[in-house]
Motif scaffolding. Structure first.
Motif, mmCIF file in Angstrom:
data_model
loop_
_atom_site.group_PDB
_atom_site.id
_atom_site.type_symbol
_atom_site.label_atom_id
_atom_site.label_comp_id
_atom_site.label_asym_id
_atom_site.label_seq_id
_atom_site.Cartn_x
_atom_site.Cartn_y
_atom_site.Cartn_z
ATOM 1 N N ARG A 124 -24.585 -52.228 16.117
ATOM 2 C CA ARG A 124 -25.019 -52.182 17.527
ATOM 3 C C ARG A 124 -24.377 -53.325 18.326
ATOM 4 O O ARG A 124 -23.988 -53.160 19.472
ATOM 5 C CB ARG A 124 -26.551 -52.288 17.568
ATOM 6 C CG ARG A 124 -27.173 -52.136 18.956
ATOM 7 C CD ARG A 124 -28.676 -52.120 18.781
ATOM 8 N NE ARG A 124 -29.442 -52.138 19.990
ATOM 9 C CZ ARG A 124 -29.864 -51.057 20.641
ATOM 10 N NH1 ARG A 124 -29.531 -49.863 20.206
ATOM 11 N NH2 ARG A 124 -30.600 -51.154 21.716
ATOM 12 N N ILE B 8 -17.939 -45.697 15.943
ATOM 13 C CA ILE B 8 -18.795 -46.044 17.095
ATOM 14 C C ILE B 8 -18.012 -46.049 18.401
ATOM 15 O O ILE B 8 -18.563 -45.802 19.460
ATOM 16 C CB ILE B 8 -19.566 -47.383 16.915
ATOM 17 C CG1 ILE B 8 -18.629 -48.566 16.760
ATOM 18 C CG2 ILE B 8 -20.571 -47.303 15.797
ATOM 19 C CD1 ILE B 8 -19.346 -49.909 16.878
ATOM 20 N N TYR C 230 -20.855 -52.424 19.081
ATOM 21 C CA TYR C 230 -20.803 -51.395 20.129
ATOM 22 C C TYR C 230 -21.004 -52.037 21.506
ATOM 23 O O TYR C 230 -20.260 -51.773 22.449
ATOM 24 C CB TYR C 230 -21.890 -50.345 19.876
ATOM 25 C CG TYR C 230 -21.853 -49.176 20.839
ATOM 26 C CD1 TYR C 230 -21.181 -48.005 20.513
ATOM 27 C CD2 TYR C 230 -22.494 -49.249 22.077
ATOM 28 C CE1 TYR C 230 -21.139 -46.932 21.390
ATOM 29 C CE2 TYR C 230 -22.454 -48.183 22.961
ATOM 30 C CZ TYR C 230 -21.780 -47.022 22.608
ATOM 31 O OH TYR C 230 -21.741 -45.965 23.490
ATOM 32 N N GLU D 262 -31.164 -43.203 24.331
ATOM 33 C CA GLU D 262 -31.778 -43.923 23.227
ATOM 34 C C GLU D 262 -33.305 -43.822 23.280
ATOM 35 O O GLU D 262 -33.963 -43.811 22.245
ATOM 36 C CB GLU D 262 -31.350 -45.390 23.264
ATOM 37 C CG GLU D 262 -31.874 -46.159 22.080
ATOM 38 C CD GLU D 262 -31.211 -47.498 21.889
ATOM 39 O OE1 GLU D 262 -30.949 -48.174 22.888
ATOM 40 O OE2 GLU D 262 -30.968 -47.872 20.732
ATOM 41 N N ARG E 171 -31.428 -47.540 28.814
ATOM 42 C CA ARG E 171 -31.552 -46.957 27.463
ATOM 43 C C ARG E 171 -32.024 -45.504 27.544
ATOM 44 O O ARG E 171 -31.666 -44.683 26.712
ATOM 45 C CB ARG E 171 -32.520 -47.779 26.600
ATOM 46 C CG ARG E 171 -32.055 -49.201 26.340
ATOM 47 C CD ARG E 171 -30.750 -49.245 25.575
ATOM 48 N NE ARG E 171 -30.298 -50.600 25.342
ATOM 49 C CZ ARG E 171 -29.038 -50.992 25.380
ATOM 50 N NH1 ARG E 171 -28.081 -50.123 25.646
ATOM 51 N NH2 ARG E 171 -28.714 -52.238 25.147
ATOM 52 N N CYS F 274 -30.008 -56.258 23.896
ATOM 53 C CA CYS F 274 -30.299 -55.249 22.877
ATOM 54 C C CYS F 274 -31.785 -54.874 22.832
ATOM 55 O O CYS F 274 -32.137 -53.724 22.676
ATOM 56 C CB CYS F 274 -29.854 -55.812 21.532
ATOM 57 S SG CYS F 274 -30.456 -54.918 20.125
ATOM 58 N N CYS G 166 -23.661 -56.284 12.489
ATOM 59 C CA CYS G 166 -24.566 -55.301 13.089
ATOM 60 C C CYS G 166 -23.742 -54.324 13.937
ATOM 61 O O CYS G 166 -23.119 -54.737 14.918
ATOM 62 C CB CYS G 166 -25.596 -56.012 13.965
ATOM 63 S SG CYS G 166 -26.544 -54.875 14.986
ATOM 64 N N ILE H 79 -25.386 -45.399 21.456
ATOM 65 C CA ILE H 79 -25.341 -46.731 20.860
ATOM 66 C C ILE H 79 -26.049 -46.705 19.497
ATOM 67 O O ILE H 79 -27.080 -46.052 19.355
ATOM 68 C CB ILE H 79 -26.004 -47.732 21.841
ATOM 69 C CG1 ILE H 79 -25.927 -49.157 21.330
ATOM 70 C CG2 ILE H 79 -27.439 -47.369 22.147
ATOM 71 C CD1 ILE H 79 -26.362 -50.188 22.377
ATOM 72 N N PRO H 80 -25.504 -47.374 18.462
ATOM 73 C CA PRO H 80 -26.215 -47.416 17.173
ATOM 74 C C PRO H 80 -27.595 -48.059 17.342
ATOM 75 O O PRO H 80 -27.775 -48.913 18.213
ATOM 76 C CB PRO H 80 -25.310 -48.288 16.292
ATOM 77 C CG PRO H 80 -23.974 -48.264 16.948
ATOM 78 C CD PRO H 80 -24.229 -48.106 18.416
ATOM 79 N N PRO H 81 -28.570 -47.665 16.517
ATOM 80 C CA PRO H 81 -29.929 -48.211 16.685
ATOM 81 C C PRO H 81 -29.996 -49.697 16.332
ATOM 82 O O PRO H 81 -29.153 -50.194 15.583
ATOM 83 C CB PRO H 81 -30.766 -47.386 15.703
ATOM 84 C CG PRO H 81 -29.795 -46.864 14.711
ATOM 85 C CD PRO H 81 -28.486 -46.718 15.406
ATOM 86 N N PRO H 82 -31.017 -50.389 16.853
ATOM 87 C CA PRO H 82 -31.156 -51.815 16.504
ATOM 88 C C PRO H 82 -31.549 -51.982 15.036
ATOM 89 O O PRO H 82 -32.136 -51.074 14.443
ATOM 90 C CB PRO H 82 -32.309 -52.300 17.401
ATOM 91 C CG PRO H 82 -32.627 -51.198 18.332
ATOM 92 C CD PRO H 82 -32.072 -49.934 17.771
ATOM 93 N N PRO I 180 -34.114 -55.522 20.445
ATOM 94 C CA PRO I 180 -34.250 -54.773 19.189
ATOM 95 C C PRO I 180 -35.671 -54.318 18.873
ATOM 96 O O PRO I 180 -35.893 -53.133 18.604
ATOM 97 C CB PRO I 180 -33.717 -55.752 18.134
ATOM 98 C CG PRO I 180 -33.822 -57.105 18.764
ATOM 99 C CD PRO I 180 -33.623 -56.893 20.231
#
Ligand code: SF4
Length: 554
Positions: free
Chosen positions: A27, A172, A30, A544, A539, A197, A25, A178-181, A199
């Motif tokens: 995320r 990354i 990251y 995000e 976030r 996280c 993953c 941050i990459p999405p969940p 998610p």
């Protein structure tokens, strides 16, 4: 190297373990590599335990032209300057002219072959061995739980997977967002960072998902609790894995260190250097209060994670527009929860106050300046505290009469209780900010100044009524405290040592109480909710979430 697509090389060597995480993953990679987050769960603890034997450096690893016979080396650290990766190889098995790595995994493998993330990891190890001059074309993954050894041949497919992961990791590392969940992924259920996280929660709030079935992927309650030393003259010291509390040389208590979330020292309660050092090692904060409960400061280990998050925090705090956006949500949450308190405790007697507070909430959306927001908040506070007395069942009793808020020092029992309760809340939100890597002193609504935990005070707004005020109402209405629990001196009113003890117990009961989360739908304690709200702020700061949503109850 360009033919196979490896992008421009970064200066930083990427740990091969991170390539595994990235393939699992992005995320997760990251959060671990860029933010420096790490949380143990039962899978990671077991993984560390099994790795303890292989991580120990053992056995010789001759250079490629000195290989002879069958040999085994453990815990070998090697890197590839070409691929910019580094790894501590669990095991390297050697023959006369070739070597192969063996990676130990604590879990089960799939029915056939190996998990894709593990294939990337072993591929990276093979590449590292090749780049160090060894003949190596295959490696093995050993899955302990299924006692299965899987052979991985280093072919073009594995190489492409490896390069894709390295390029992805470099991508990354250089991005701020941050990459999405993952969406509805079962991977999240075994992920140690799910609690950080969030998610499903983030996917819902960022409208990436309209799935209403939000999984609660962390314990609804904390196992660790605060250790409060308010007995004057008490002394906290370390004794193995335990902390001992003594007074005048006599042991008055003992607690296991892993059960402590943070330590609160009131007045002249003291702590030994060894105990303090142990708490720093474990990133457990120590908070200091005056005897009267005034929050004076804290000791915490170096805040070495989430540097980018703190940069964002300072950036937003200097951006008046975004600070105002956030502040409006804090105050909206506060006034909504004030209404909830009045509705729950004295609905029929405070209709006018409820209506006025309702109008205040509506005004907030139209507010354009911080001073207007302060005005609306101040007015709402007057309305709410004007009706506060009605929430107390024994409101006619002289001892708990409330004619308005006063502090520094509080002059009446209700004011003394409110001050102590707010101080407990600031303390808990300061701890939550530290755990996330936010600076508790830098706020958006409360201006930052010496000794003022402005961020904790900001987030505290929405929790004041439903936690602090609620505990005060409970201890009065349920007669947990009486006038004998207060000390009056020179016009000031304070709680006695016994009174405080009862109050802290009531406060801890309240924040440990589970409620159904109004947005996420699962049962969770108020303490967890406070942490989650702090994470949602982070976030928002990281871009995000477009909007921060305060916690409100009905
Ligand atoms: S909880 Fe899920 S989305 Fe979040 S880091 Fe873990 S695996 Fe990735």
């Amino acid at each position: 190297m360009t033919e196979i697509g490896l992008k421009t090389k970064d200066e930083v060597l990427i740990p091969v373990r991170m390539l595994n995480e990235y393939r699992y993953c992005p995320r997760l990679a990251y959060m671990e590599f860029v933010d420096g987050e790490f949380v143990d769960n039962e899978h990671t603890v077991e993984g560390h335990r099994r790795h303890e034997t292989v991580d120990v450096e053992k056995g010789k690893m001759p250079s490629p032209d000195e290989l002879f016979g069958n040999m085994r080396a453990r815990g070998v650290t090697l890197s590839s300057s070409e691929f910019r990766i580094i790894s501590k190889l669990d095991i390297v098995d050697m023959g006369d002219d070739h070597v192969f790595p063996v990676e130990i995994k604590k879990g089960k493998g799939p029915e056939e072959g190996a998990w894709p993330a593990d294939v990337v990891q072993i591929g990276a190890q093979i590449q590292i061995l090749k780049d160090n001059g060894y003949e190596c074309n295959e490696g093995y993954i050993y899955y302990s739980a299924s006692n299965k050894k899987v052979k991985i041949e280093y072919n073009d497919d594995v190489l492409i997977e490896l390069i894709t992961a390295i390029n992805g990791m470099q991508g990354i590392m250089n991005r701020e967002l941050i990459p999405p969940p993952l969406r509805n992924s079962r991977k999240c259920e075994g992920c140690s960072l799910a609690v950080i996280c969030l998610p499903d929660e983030i996917n819902l709030l960022s409208e990436r998902s309209d799935d209403e079935d939000i999984r609660c992927m962390y314990p609804a309650r904390d196992d660790a609790h605060p250790l409060i030393l308010q007995e004057q003259g008490s002394y906290l010291s370390k004794n193995g894995d335990m902390f001992t509390i003594k007074k005048r040389g006599q042991k008055i208590g003992e607690v296991r260190i892993f059960e402590i979330s943070h330590v609160c020292l009131y007045g002249n309660a003291q702590i030994s250097t060894q105990a303090l050092s142990e708490l720093l090692n474990r990133s457990i904060p120590v908070l200091y209060f005056s005897y009267g409960g005034w929050f004076k400061g804290y000791t915490y280990s170096l805040i070495n994670k989430n540097v980018l998050l703190r940069e964002k925090q300072f950036e937003v705090s200097r951006d008046m527009k975004r600070s105002l956006e956030l502040s409006k949500e804090f105050i909206k949450g506060k006034i909504k929860n004030c209404r909830t308190m009045l509705r729950r405790n004295c609905n029929s007697e405070c209709k006018a106050a409820l209506n006025e507070l309702g109008r205040s909430i509506k005004k907030i959306d139209r507010i354009k300046t911080m001073s207007s927001l302060l005005g609306v908040e101040g007015n709402a506070g007057r309305i709410y505290f004007g009706a506060f007395q009605k929430m107390m069942k024994n409101s006619l009793d002289q001892e708990f009469s409330f004619e308005g808020r006063n502090r520094r020092p509080p002059k009446t029992p209700v004011n003394a209780l409110l001050s102590l309760s707010y101080s407990c809340l600031v303390k808990d939100l300061t701890v939550a900010a530290l755990a996330i890597g936010l600076d508790p002193m830098e706020g958006f609504y409360h201006t930052s100044r010496y000794g003022r935990p402005a961020l904790a005070l900001d987030i505290m707004e929405e929790f004041r009524p439903i936690i602090s005020d609620s505990v005060v109402i409970t201890v009065i209405n349920n007669e947990i405290l009486s006038t004998e629990d207060f000390i009056f001196r020179g016009g000031a009113c304070n709680l006695s040592s016994q009174g405080r003890k009862k109050f802290y117990a009531a406060y801890e009961r309240r924040i440990g109480q589970k409620v159904k989360h109004p947005v996420f739908g699962y049962q969770v304690s108020y303490r967890r909710i406070m942490e989650t709200q702090m994470r949602l702020v982070s976030r928002y700061l990281q871009g995000e979430l477009e909007r921060y949503i305060p916690f409100t109850t009905r």
